[in-house]
Write a protein that holds these residues in place. Structure first.
Motif, PDB file in Angstrom:
ATOM      1  N   CYS A 115       0.829  -1.208   0.000  1.00 25.37           N
ATOM      2  CA  CYS A 115       0.000   0.000   0.000  1.00 25.37           C
ATOM      3  C   CYS A 115       0.863   1.257   0.000  1.00 25.37           C
ATOM      4  O   CYS A 115       1.855   1.336   0.727  1.00 25.37           O
ATOM      5  N   ARG A 156      -1.776   0.762  -4.996  1.00 23.82           N
ATOM      6  CA  ARG A 156      -1.559  -0.457  -4.230  1.00 23.82           C
ATOM      7  C   ARG A 156      -1.310  -1.629  -5.158  1.00 23.82           C
ATOM      8  O   ARG A 156      -1.856  -1.670  -6.267  1.00 23.82           O
ATOM      9  N   VAL A 183      -9.708  -2.256   2.274  1.00 25.90           N
ATOM     10  CA  VAL A 183      -8.511  -2.435   3.104  1.00 25.90           C
ATOM     11  C   VAL A 183      -8.900  -2.761   4.548  1.00 25.90           C
ATOM     12  O   VAL A 183      -8.226  -3.554   5.218  1.00 25.90           O
ATOM     13  N   TRP A 195       3.722  -0.959   3.847  1.00 25.42           N
ATOM     14  CA  TRP A 195       3.407   0.430   3.518  1.00 25.42           C
ATOM     15  C   TRP A 195       4.644   1.148   2.992  1.00 25.42           C
ATOM     16  O   TRP A 195       5.713   1.088   3.596  1.00 25.42           O
TER      17      TRP A 195
END
Length: 244
Positions: A115, A156, A183, A195
């Protein structure tokens, strides 16, 4: 196995999407365009792009919303034999120089959802930025976790098997509520996530389909649904995390 594609939902972004496609092809990524009921002018541009090598086109007969277009693209990507899909907005706001970093992370962690969390410049509309902070709080509440750094960034890489399993068993938002909804629901299932920072720019002449009142109301409704869904699932969510 790691066989990714780029998935680009498109609704009347005929001016911006050719550069997005060319950039992704330069990174060696096959592109799947999803025409979400665009105008004839945009449809013509997409048909021309689909004539290029490594570009596929899925056409939806009517506009169904960003989330519906992305989910239709997930199913088509799996049908075409891809294992992962990099979701990219068609309007050019994502910094595609970072594609290689995201792909490297996905190859190293193929089971994880990779992400982006945005780093904005001064082009970001202030109303959307402030509303985002409120969404962060609700997402942390509804996921029973601080793991989700940003739920609204659409940059993503999704591993397709767990996403398709979720789609077959849950009603996920079909419009601008999609990115946060999916998510949070994946986090309920203990989906691994990683992330990475990503720069986000809103072009001055860019076309945005975000409707401030309507879509914020839609997102508020989504948070309400997720809150009550979290309450019902809380023991199971916490048990899964304790077992992990």
């Amino acid at each position: 196995m790691h066989n990714p594609c780029a998935l680009i939902p498109v609704y009347n972004h005929e001016a911006a999407v050719p550069a997005v496609v060319r950039n992704l092809l330069d990174h060696g990524l096959p592109c799947l365009l999803v025409d979400d009921g665009s105008s004839p002018a945009c449809a013509a541009v997409l048909a021309q792009l689909a004539s290029l090598d490594n570009v596929s086109l899925l056409t939806l007969p009517t506009n169904q919303g960003k989330g519906a277009a992305v989910m239709a693209g997930f199913r088509e990507a799996a049908r075409l034999g891809f294992t992962h899909a990099l979701q990219v907005d068609a309007d050019g706001q994502h910094d595609l120089r970072e594609v290689a970093l995201f792909l490297d992370a996905s190859r190293a962690h193929p089971d994880a959802l990779i992400c982006g969390y945005p780093e904005y410049d001064d082009s970001v509309p202030k109303g959307r930025l402030y509303a985002r902070y409120l969404t962060h709080v609700w997402v942390w509440i509804n996921s029973l976790s601080l793991q989700i750094r940003d739920s609204m960034c659409g940059f993503r890489i999704y591993p397709l098997p767990p996403v398709l399993t979720l789609m077959d068993s849950a009603r996920i938002g079909k419009r601008m509520d999609f990115d946060s909804d999916i998510v949070v629901r994946l986090s309920w299932r203990n989906q691994p996530m990683r992330w990475l920072p990503t720069k986000v720019h809103y072009p001055a002449d860019g076309l945005s389909h975000f409707r401030m009142v309507h879509d914020n109301a839609l997102i508020s409704s989504m948070h309400t649904r997720l809150f009550f869904g979290m309450l019902v699932r809380a023991p199971m969510i916490l048990w899964r995390r304790w077992q992990a």
